[in-house]
Design an enzyme around this catalytic site. Structure first.
Site, PDB file in Angstrom:
ATOM      1  N   SER A 100     -41.622 -14.205   0.439  1.00  0.00           N
ATOM      2  CA  SER A 100     -41.738 -12.946   1.174  1.00  0.00           C
ATOM      3  C   SER A 100     -41.993 -11.782   0.232  1.00  0.00           C
ATOM      4  CB  SER A 100     -40.581 -12.666   2.125  1.00  0.00           C
ATOM      5  OG  SER A 100     -41.014 -11.691   3.053  1.00  0.00           O
ATOM      6  N   HIS A 105     -39.289   2.112  -3.713  1.00  0.00           N
ATOM      7  CA  HIS A 105     -39.853   3.462  -3.671  1.00  0.00           C
ATOM      8  C   HIS A 105     -38.850   4.345  -4.398  1.00  0.00           C
ATOM      9  CE1 HIS A 105     -42.454   1.907  -0.485  1.00  0.00           C
ATOM     10  NE2 HIS A 105     -41.347   1.413   0.038  1.00  0.00           N
ATOM     11  N   CYS A 162     -37.617 -15.645   3.042  1.00  0.00           N
ATOM     12  CA  CYS A 162     -37.533 -16.473   4.236  1.00  0.00           C
ATOM     13  C   CYS A 162     -36.748 -17.750   3.939  1.00  0.00           C
ATOM     14  CB  CYS A 162     -38.920 -16.792   4.781  1.00  0.00           C
ATOM     15  SG  CYS A 162     -39.893 -17.862   3.716  1.00  0.00           S
TER      16      CYS A 162
END
Length: 120
Positions: free
Chosen positions: A67, A72, A87
């Site tokens: 995944s 940020h 996952c």
């Protein structure tokens, strides 16, 4: 595995306070540490996208076969947001997601401001 009990995976979303601004402005340090995490936890990187902003903040998305890991940064607020999702296709990766997130918290010497877990 029973279709009704299958959980696609754990998605952790954290907001961290980071007092060392250099860690929020140097995307290469984050990438190097993430590469170590990927190797240590036996993940498979598919690709990486990096964008550095004018104020030296950055956003990075690491696409994994399992995944993704995304960050940020907001150095002007001494904060970052991080999400880690793996996952459970071939195995239960719940503990791995929690451990990876903790590795990043330690790396950033961070205070956890928000911590959400979403079981997909």
């Amino acid at each position: 595995m029973d279709q009704n009990t299958y959980s696609p995976g754990l998605h952790k979303l954290v907001t961290l306070q980071v007092d060392e601004v250099d860690l929020l402005t140097n995307s290469n340090i984050f990438i190097d540490f993430s590469e170590k995490i990927i190797q240590d936890f036996e993940l498979e990187k598919v690709g990486i996208i990096t964008h550095n902003f004018g104020n030296n903040s950055f956003t990075i998305a690491i696409c994994l076969k399992e995944s993704h890991i995304c960050i940020h940064t907001w150095p002007e607020f001494k904060q970052l947001t991080l999400d880690v999702y793996l996952c459970n296709y071939l195995q239960d990766n719940t503990q791995k997601v929690k451990s990876i997130t903790n590795e990043f918290v330690t790396f950033f010497k961070a205070i956890v401001l928000k911590d959400f877990e979403i079981n997909r």
